[in-house]
Every structure is written in structure tokens, then in C-alpha cells.
Design a protein around this motif. Structure first.
Motif, PDB file in Angstrom:
ATOM      1  N   ALA A 111       0.818  -1.217   0.000  1.00 28.07           N
ATOM      2  CA  ALA A 111       0.000   0.000   0.000  1.00 28.07           C
ATOM      3  C   ALA A 111       0.853   1.270   0.000  1.00 28.07           C
ATOM      4  O   ALA A 111       0.312   2.373  -0.132  1.00 28.07           O
ATOM      5  N   GLY A 112       2.152   1.126   0.189  1.00 26.52           N
ATOM      6  CA  GLY A 112       3.045   2.290   0.170  1.00 26.52           C
ATOM      7  C   GLY A 112       2.909   3.192   1.385  1.00 26.52           C
ATOM      8  O   GLY A 112       3.060   4.405   1.291  1.00 26.52           O
ATOM      9  N   VAL A 113       2.624   2.588   2.549  1.00 29.23           N
ATOM     10  CA  VAL A 113       2.423   3.418   3.751  1.00 29.23           C
ATOM     11  C   VAL A 113       3.392   3.052   4.887  1.00 29.23           C
ATOM     12  O   VAL A 113       3.097   3.319   6.048  1.00 29.23           O
ATOM     13  N   THR A 114       4.521   2.479   4.539  1.00 28.64           N
ATOM     14  CA  THR A 114       5.423   2.029   5.600  1.00 28.64           C
ATOM     15  C   THR A 114       5.997   3.185   6.431  1.00 28.64           C
ATOM     16  O   THR A 114       6.454   2.970   7.548  1.00 28.64           O
ATOM     17  N   GLU A 115       5.981   4.397   5.877  1.00 29.30           N
ATOM     18  CA  GLU A 115       6.462   5.554   6.659  1.00 29.30           C
ATOM     19  C   GLU A 115       5.460   5.967   7.728  1.00 29.30           C
ATOM     20  O   GLU A 115       5.811   6.633   8.693  1.00 29.30           O
ATOM     21  N   GLN A 116       4.204   5.615   7.525  1.00 33.66           N
ATOM     22  CA  GLN A 116       3.148   6.089   8.436  1.00 33.66           C
ATOM     23  C   GLN A 116       2.647   5.026   9.393  1.00 33.66           C
ATOM     24  O   GLN A 116       2.013   5.363  10.387  1.00 33.66           O
ATOM     25  N   VAL A 117       2.848   3.762   9.075  1.00 29.69           N
ATOM     26  CA  VAL A 117       2.289   2.716   9.925  1.00 29.69           C
ATOM     27  C   VAL A 117       3.403   1.872  10.526  1.00 29.69           C
ATOM     28  O   VAL A 117       4.492   1.735   9.959  1.00 29.69           O
ATOM     29  N   GLU A 118       3.076   1.296  11.647  1.00 26.61           N
ATOM     30  CA  GLU A 118       4.034   0.473  12.376  1.00 26.61           C
ATOM     31  C   GLU A 118       3.244  -0.685  12.975  1.00 26.61           C
ATOM     32  O   GLU A 118       2.167  -0.465  13.540  1.00 26.61           O
ATOM     33  N   PHE A 119       3.775  -1.885  12.860  1.00 23.18           N
ATOM     34  CA  PHE A 119       3.107  -3.047  13.438  1.00 23.18           C
ATOM     35  C   PHE A 119       4.010  -3.649  14.505  1.00 23.18           C
ATOM     36  O   PHE A 119       5.182  -3.937  14.252  1.00 23.18           O
ATOM     37  N   LEU A 120       3.473  -3.785  15.686  1.00 25.54           N
ATOM     38  CA  LEU A 120       4.238  -4.224  16.851  1.00 25.54           C
ATOM     39  C   LEU A 120       3.731  -5.565  17.341  1.00 25.54           C
ATOM     40  O   LEU A 120       2.515  -5.753  17.518  1.00 25.54           O
ATOM     41  N   LEU A 121       4.658  -6.479  17.559  1.00 27.70           N
ATOM     42  CA  LEU A 121       4.328  -7.778  18.115  1.00 27.70           C
ATOM     43  C   LEU A 121       4.207  -7.642  19.630  1.00 27.70           C
ATOM     44  O   LEU A 121       5.170  -7.247  20.295  1.00 27.70           O
ATOM     45  N   GLY A 122       3.037  -7.939  20.171  1.00 29.13           N
ATOM     46  CA  GLY A 122       2.890  -7.820  21.614  1.00 29.13           C
ATOM     47  C   GLY A 122       1.461  -8.062  22.049  1.00 29.13           C
ATOM     48  O   GLY A 122       0.561  -8.297  21.233  1.00 29.13           O
TER      49      GLY A 122
END
Ligand SMILES: C[S@@+](CC[C@H](N)C(=O)[O-])C[C@H]1O[C@@H](n2cnc3c(N)ncnc32)[C@H](O)[C@@H]1O
Length: 197
Positions: A111-122
Motif C-alpha cells: 500500500a506504500g504506507v510504511t512511513e506512516q504505519v508500524e506493526f508491533l508484536l505484543g
């Protein structure tokens, strides 16, 4: 912009380094290259919210510039990704299953949004969610209710909480909407005086 930090995991015995410049620490073990099965069973399994319902949740949240959306139990990342792509805001997804985190990161790249989104394992029950101004949930009634004290303690007054399908005990929603046969609920975190016993 987004807070990057170690999430408490299994009582704090394990810390996943997610800062860009920190080595990943899994005790003595290196991070597996291929996603493995979850370290602890999720409280609810992955069932994705349909795209039309995601769009309705985001409309209900009344997103604006500067919002930071947290999806607690983020699955394949569709809610943070749509929030970032459609509204240009920062978004974070937290999931306890590393297969879901891997999928979400792949989808964010597509989607080209890696600068805006973050996925955290937890674990969503122990994660630091204090920077959220919008929280989205698709869990269960009982999980929402268990999460409620944390939401009221940790979130700033004015933070919007949108839940797909499930209520939050006796905390009455301020708005309900039905979309494609699904119920959506919205609450706004009140000032501490408003909810202290
Ligand atoms: C019903 S799915 C919702 C996925 C996504 N939010 C959506 O609406 O499409 C619930 C997700 O919560 C995750 N989950 C369950 N228990 C969790 C926990 N304690 N901490 C973090 N994630 C959890 C599951 O792995 C699953 O991906």
C-alpha cells in the motif's frame, strides 16, 4: 513521531527490540527469519473486518490531521493501513501473532504506507498505547470489558474508541451505527473526574 519501544511480553521476561537502531533481542535466540506459530495463544482468533466496515469505522472516528490510530489486535493490518492511506495519519497495529505482523508489514509495503504505519508484536493488554488519539477494536465483549480500565487510565481525554461488533460492559456508547449487518460503537474517553468512582 511514533513511539518505538520494547513491549512487555509474557510478564516482561522477553523484550522484542523494535527501535530501528536497536538489535532485536529474543533472549539468546535470533529472531526467526520465517514467522513461527504464536508465542502464546491469541485471546481471539483472526477474523478480518470487511473493507466497507473498516471505512465506516474510520468515518465514525472523525479522523483529522495529527491523529494517531492504534488498532489493538490488528490482524493483517487493514485498519491502520486504510487509515494511513485514506486520511494520511500515523497508525499503529499491535498483534500477538507474529504471522499477522508479517502479513501486515507486507500489506503496508504494497500500500506504500510504511512511513506512516508500524506493526508491533505484543499483547494488547500490556502494550503502551498512551500516544493513541483513536483506538479501534474487533475483539469480544469480555475482552473490551477487560481492556476498559486500561483505556480509561492510559488514554487522553477526547480519545475516540471504535469497536466493531462488541460493546464495553455498562459503558454506554455515545454513537452506534449499523453497516452491512455489523454494529459499530463509539465512545470518547472522558476527563478523569468524569469516570472516577
Ligand atoms: C478478530 S481479529 C481483528 C483483526 C483486525 N483488527 C480487523 O478488524 O480486521 C483479532 C486479532 O486480535 C489478535 N489478538 C488476540 N489476542 C490478542 C492479544 N492479547 N494481544 C494482541 N493481539 C491479540 C489476533 O491475533 C487477531 O489478529
Amino acid at each position: 513521531m511514533l513511539r518505538r519501544e520494547c513491549l512487555a511480553w509474557l510478564g516482561g521476561s522477553l523484550c522484542l527490540g523494535v527501535m530501528a537502531d536497536l538489535p532485536v533481542s529474543l533472549g539468546a535466540q535470533p529472531m526467526p527469519a520465517v514467522p513461527q506459530s504464536p508465542l502464546r495463544l491469541p485471546d481471539v482468533k483472526f477474523v478480518p473486518t470487511p473493507p466497507t466496515v473498516v471505512a465506516a469505522m474510520l468515518r465514525m472516528a472523525r479522523l483529522h490531521v495529527g491523529d494517531v490510530l492504534y488498532d489493538l489486535g490488528s490482524g493483517d493490518g487493514r485498519i491502520p493501513i486504510m487509515a494511513a492511506r485514506t486520511y494520511g495519519i500515523a497508525a499503529v497495529g499491535i498483534d500477538i501473532d507474529e504471522r499477522r505482523i508479517a502479513e501486515a508489514n507486507t500489506q503496508a509495503q504494497t500500500a506504500g504506507v510504511t512511513e506512516q504505519v508500524e506493526f508491533l508484536l505484543g499483547d494488547l493488554f500490556t502494550a503502551d498505547i498512551r500516544e493513541a488519539t483513536v483506538v479501534t477494536l474487533y475483539l469480544l465483549d469480555v475482552l473490551n470489558e477487560r481492556l476498559r480500565p486500561t483505556l480509561l487510565r492510559d488514554l487522553l481525554p477526547g480519545t475516540r474508541i471504535i469497536s466493531h461488533a462488541f460493546r464495553m460492559g455498562d459503558w454506554e456508547p455515545e454513537q452506534t451505527t449499523r453497516i452491512d449487518g455489523r454494529m459499530l460503537y463509539r465512545w470518547t474517553v472522558p476527563t478523569p473526574e468524569a469516570h472516577e468512582p
